[in-house]
Design a protein around this motif. Structure first.
Motif, PDB file in Angstrom:
ATOM      1  N   GLY A 166       0.836  -1.189   0.000  1.00 16.61           N
ATOM      2  CA  GLY A 166       0.000   0.000   0.000  1.00 16.61           C
ATOM      3  C   GLY A 166       0.872   1.240   0.000  1.00 16.61           C
ATOM      4  O   GLY A 166       2.102   1.172   0.027  1.00 16.61           O
ATOM      5  N   ASP A 167       0.223   2.402  -0.005  1.00 18.29           N
ATOM      6  CA  ASP A 167       0.946   3.667  -0.001  1.00 18.29           C
ATOM      7  C   ASP A 167       1.337   4.057   1.411  1.00 18.29           C
ATOM      8  O   ASP A 167       0.566   3.856   2.361  1.00 18.29           O
ATOM      9  N   VAL A 168       2.531   4.633   1.539  1.00 16.39           N
ATOM     10  CA  VAL A 168       2.996   5.196   2.805  1.00 16.39           C
ATOM     11  C   VAL A 168       3.003   6.709   2.644  1.00 16.39           C
ATOM     12  O   VAL A 168       3.716   7.251   1.792  1.00 16.39           O
TER      13      VAL A 168
ATOM     14  N   ILE B 229       8.260  -1.395  -0.305  1.00 13.68           N
ATOM     15  CA  ILE B 229       6.976  -0.700  -0.291  1.00 13.68           C
ATOM     16  C   ILE B 229       6.307  -1.002  -1.617  1.00 13.68           C
ATOM     17  O   ILE B 229       6.781  -0.582  -2.680  1.00 13.68           O
ATOM     18  N   GLU B 230       5.215  -1.774  -1.562  1.00 14.37           N
ATOM     19  CA  GLU B 230       4.477  -2.110  -2.770  1.00 14.37           C
ATOM     20  C   GLU B 230       3.379  -1.081  -2.973  1.00 14.37           C
ATOM     21  O   GLU B 230       2.193  -1.346  -2.856  1.00 14.37           O
TER      22      GLU B 230
ATOM     23  N   ILE C 232      10.733   0.547  -3.974  1.00 14.57           N
ATOM     24  CA  ILE C 232       9.460   1.262  -3.873  1.00 14.57           C
ATOM     25  C   ILE C 232       8.807   1.102  -5.233  1.00 14.57           C
ATOM     26  O   ILE C 232       9.329   1.600  -6.245  1.00 14.57           O
ATOM     27  N   SER C 233       7.668   0.412  -5.299  1.00 13.13           N
ATOM     28  CA  SER C 233       7.097   0.104  -6.607  1.00 13.13           C
ATOM     29  C   SER C 233       6.393   1.297  -7.236  1.00 13.13           C
ATOM     30  O   SER C 233       6.301   1.399  -8.458  1.00 13.13           O
ATOM     31  N   GLY C 234       5.899   2.217  -6.428  1.00 10.71           N
ATOM     32  CA  GLY C 234       5.202   3.386  -6.942  1.00 10.71           C
ATOM     33  C   GLY C 234       6.094   4.602  -7.012  1.00 10.71           C
ATOM     34  O   GLY C 234       7.325   4.512  -7.074  1.00 10.71           O
TER      35      GLY C 234
ATOM     36  N   SER D 118      15.615   0.031  -6.555  1.00 12.76           N
ATOM     37  CA  SER D 118      14.516   0.142  -7.504  1.00 12.76           C
ATOM     38  C   SER D 118      13.429   1.076  -6.985  1.00 12.76           C
ATOM     39  O   SER D 118      12.971   0.932  -5.847  1.00 12.76           O
ATOM     40  N   VAL D 119      13.002   2.020  -7.848  1.00 12.50           N
ATOM     41  CA  VAL D 119      11.916   2.952  -7.535  1.00 12.50           C
ATOM     42  C   VAL D 119      11.056   3.077  -8.789  1.00 12.50           C
ATOM     43  O   VAL D 119      11.586   3.147  -9.910  1.00 12.50           O
TER      44      VAL D 119
END
Length: 389
Positions: A45-47, A64-65, A87-89, A109-110
């Motif tokens: 989820g978003d942080v 962080i997905e 961080i996927s987003g 990876s970002v």
């Protein structure tokens, strides 16, 4: 004594509870709220970090997905996430006025980087190196380098208004949309040692540029208000749009010896120390116009075979127009606009209008006829409008 079945069921229940606690959008509104991420290796989820956070320390989180969004936290001084790998987003940081350091030693990876208005950010600790990121925007920081951002591919790479940035050296292999390096420190050293292909490139205010492997640009490549003396593109063979060098005050050598085609305008304008234009020996086709203006004494395009637009050659120095006159008379220049003039008081690019003074000139008479035709059409239009009224 509990059975194996009951033990497994209990384990699955605990795992399910922990999983539920590590997913969904989470708001961090204070330093204490960071504990919401404790005991989570991955957050699904978003942080979202709010204005009340002073130090963002995330010691255990690895992925962080979703997005990491930090905006308007004017008291935030530092970010530390030593175990964070991905961080996927989008990682957004906006208007963090006293944030001075970001340490993510394991990050590689970002999804996207969107960093805007971080006027105290002077250090990045990306020890492992960020190699994957689709879109990068970094503006208004006091970073001196982008060390640790080692992307291989990107859609957009936009670095602007970082007034202390001394070096941009990134191992990008291709950029599917645009590279923009603009309005950073005067004389920033720009190097893309592995870049082979890009759609658009714009470089402004650079003290040096290096594109040793660049082979193709699908769109436009432009160099504006730079202070480098040399710009060479040894492997470049084609530019799909315009190829432009404007107002580069120290440029004395410019070459692309293997460049064969330009899909737009080929423009060299107001590069006052560029006296000899002879670095484009293989250029055969320009789909737009050829537009040279400045203080050059020599210009040659020996392989030129097809210019589908016009041609404007203007210089303040004495100049022999024979080669370019021949291109016009032999039908190499297909467009109606043609000017070649030397010893001008002021040399102008075709976009800035034609210059009429000077000697040793050769101008196409159709220019004045075309202008006259336009004036007559405008006069009839004005009269018709008055009759309607």
């Amino acid at each position: 004594m509990p059975s194996l079945r009951s033990f497994l069921l209990a384990s699955f229940a605990i795992a399910g509870a922990l999983s539920a606690e590590c997913e969904g959008d989470v708001s961090i509104e204070s330093d204490g709220d960071v504990s919401k991420l404790d005991n989570c290796n991955s957050w699904k989820g978003d942080v979202i970090v709010g204005e009340g956070v002073g130090i963002l320390s995330i010691p255990t989180l690895q992925t962080i997905e979703g997005a990491l969004s930090i905006a308007g936290a004017t008291g935030l001084t530092s970010i530390s996430a030593p175990m964070l790998r991905s961080i996927s987003g989008t990682w957004t940081m906006q208007e963090l006025t006293i944030l001075s350091s970001v340490s993510c030693a394991s990050l590689t990876s970002v999804g996207n980087i969107n960093w805007v208005t971080l006027p105290a950010l002077k250090a990045l600790d990306f020890t492992s190196g960020v190699t994957k990121c689709d879109e990068v925007l970094i503006t208004d920081t006091i970073l001196t380098s982008l060390e640790g951002i080692n992307l291989q591919t990107a859609t957009n790479f936009n670095i602007n208004n970082n007034k202390y940035l001394k070096e941009v050296n990134v191992a990008l292999g291709n950029v599917s949309n645009a590279v923009n390096i603009e309005f950073n420190s005067k004389g920033v050293n720009v190097a893309f040692p592995d870049l082979v292909w890009a759609k658009n490139i714009t470089i402004r205010d650079a003290g040096s540029v290096s594109f040793p492997k660049l082979e193709s640009v699908n769109g436009t490549i432009a160099f504006i208000n730079n202070t480098f003396s040399d710009a060479s593109f040894p492997e470049l063979t084609e530019v799909g749009g315009s190829f432009a060098f404007n107002s580069n005050s120290q440029l004395s050598n410019c070459s692309a010896p293997n460049l064969e085609t330009i899909g737009g305008t080929f423009q060299l304008a107001n590069n006052t120390k560029l006296t000899n234009i002879d670095g484009f020996a293989a250029l055969t086709t320009v789909d737009g116009s050829v537009d040279f203006s400045g203080s050059f004494t020599n210009a040659t395009l020996p392989a030129l075979d097809d210019v589908r637009g016009g041609m404007n050659i203007q210089t303040t120095e004495e100049f022999d127009c024979t080669e370019f006159d021949n291109y016009k008379s032999d039908g190499v220049v297909k467009g109606s606009g043609y000017t070649c003039e030397g010893k001008l008081d002021e040399a102008k690019s075709s976009s800035g209008g034609s210059s009429t003074s000077g000697s040793g000139n050769s101008s196409d008479e159709t220019n004045s006829a075309a202008r006259a035709g336009v004036s007559i059409v405008a006069l009839f239009a004005a009269c018709a409008a008055m009759l309607v009224l």
